[in-house]
Design a protein around this motif. Sequence first.
Motif, PDB file in Angstrom:
ATOM      1  N   VAL A  46      72.183 -17.950  28.471  1.00 54.87           N
ATOM      2  CA  VAL A  46      73.635 -18.033  28.344  1.00 54.87           C
ATOM      3  C   VAL A  46      73.963 -19.292  27.553  1.00 54.87           C
ATOM      4  CG1 VAL A  46      74.112 -16.776  30.481  1.00 54.87           C
ATOM      5  CG2 VAL A  46      73.836 -19.238  30.556  1.00 54.87           C
ATOM      6  N   ARG A  47      75.083 -19.291  26.891  1.00 55.04           N
ATOM      7  CA  ARG A  47      75.516 -20.464  26.137  1.00 55.04           C
ATOM      8  C   ARG A  47      76.174 -21.464  27.089  1.00 55.04           C
ATOM      9  NH1 ARG A  47      75.017 -20.102  20.846  1.00 55.04           N
ATOM     10  NH2 ARG A  47      74.944 -18.078  19.844  1.00 55.04           N
ATOM     11  N   TYR A  48      75.976 -22.754  26.776  1.00 54.24           N
ATOM     12  CA  TYR A  48      76.671 -23.786  27.526  1.00 54.24           C
ATOM     13  C   TYR A  48      78.166 -23.716  27.217  1.00 54.24           C
ATOM     14  CZ  TYR A  48      72.276 -26.210  28.579  1.00 54.24           C
ATOM     15  OH  TYR A  48      71.038 -26.540  29.040  1.00 54.24           O
ATOM     16  N   ALA A  49      78.983 -24.019  28.204  1.00 51.34           N
ATOM     17  CA  ALA A  49      80.422 -24.173  27.972  1.00 51.34           C
ATOM     18  C   ALA A  49      80.623 -25.446  27.153  1.00 51.34           C
ATOM     19  CB  ALA A  49      81.151 -24.272  29.308  1.00 51.34           C
ATOM     20  N   ASP A  50      81.773 -25.591  26.539  1.00 53.09           N
ATOM     21  CA  ASP A  50      82.056 -26.784  25.746  1.00 53.09           C
ATOM     22  C   ASP A  50      81.838 -28.042  26.580  1.00 53.09           C
ATOM     23  OD1 ASP A  50      82.710 -25.330  23.502  1.00 53.09           O
ATOM     24  OD2 ASP A  50      84.870 -25.394  23.870  1.00 53.09           O
ATOM     25  N   GLU A  52      79.307 -28.979  28.296  1.00 48.89           N
ATOM     26  CA  GLU A  52      78.419 -28.842  29.450  1.00 48.89           C
ATOM     27  C   GLU A  52      77.044 -29.453  29.197  1.00 48.89           C
ATOM     28  OE1 GLU A  52      77.202 -25.362  32.629  1.00 48.89           O
ATOM     29  OE2 GLU A  52      77.585 -24.792  30.552  1.00 48.89           O
ATOM     30  N   ALA A  53      76.440 -29.190  28.042  1.00 45.49           N
ATOM     31  CA  ALA A  53      75.117 -29.742  27.726  1.00 45.49           C
ATOM     32  C   ALA A  53      75.172 -31.261  27.683  1.00 45.49           C
ATOM     33  CB  ALA A  53      74.600 -29.177  26.404  1.00 45.49           C
ATOM     34  N   ALA A  54      76.214 -31.822  27.095  1.00 43.56           N
ATOM     35  CA  ALA A  54      76.358 -33.277  27.031  1.00 43.56           C
ATOM     36  C   ALA A  54      76.508 -33.871  28.427  1.00 43.56           C
ATOM     37  CB  ALA A  54      77.551 -33.653  26.167  1.00 43.56           C
ATOM     38  N   ARG A  55      77.223 -33.178  29.296  1.00 39.74           N
ATOM     39  CA  ARG A  55      77.392 -33.664  30.674  1.00 39.74           C
ATOM     40  C   ARG A  55      76.060 -33.672  31.408  1.00 39.74           C
ATOM     41  NH1 ARG A  55      78.097 -31.057  35.333  1.00 39.74           N
ATOM     42  NH2 ARG A  55      78.590 -29.084  34.299  1.00 39.74           N
ATOM     43  N   TYR A  56      75.284 -32.600  31.269  1.00 41.66           N
ATOM     44  CA  TYR A  56      73.963 -32.563  31.892  1.00 41.66           C
ATOM     45  C   TYR A  56      73.072 -33.677  31.358  1.00 41.66           C
ATOM     46  CZ  TYR A  56      74.822 -27.953  33.973  1.00 41.66           C
ATOM     47  OH  TYR A  56      75.309 -26.905  34.714  1.00 41.66           O
TER      48      TYR A  56
END
Length: 65
Positions: A46-50, A52-56
């Motif tokens: 699935v694609r990350y939400a806007d 989301e990847a940076a937050r992780y």
Amino acid sequence: MRDELGAQGTFVAMNNTVSQSVPHLHAHVVPRTKGDGLRGFFWPRVRYADGEAARYAEELRAALS
């Protein structure tokens, strides 16, 4: 990963050469939770939400510092 991402466990795998255009060794470290859909080495993509990847990434950097 368990504390910062709320994972119940971790799946770790290493891969080299197969399915790579430039042979190299890399590791996958995947946080796991019950019912996450992982079957063998395959999990739902699935694609990350806007953002989301940076937050992780920031949560993991903070945990390692």
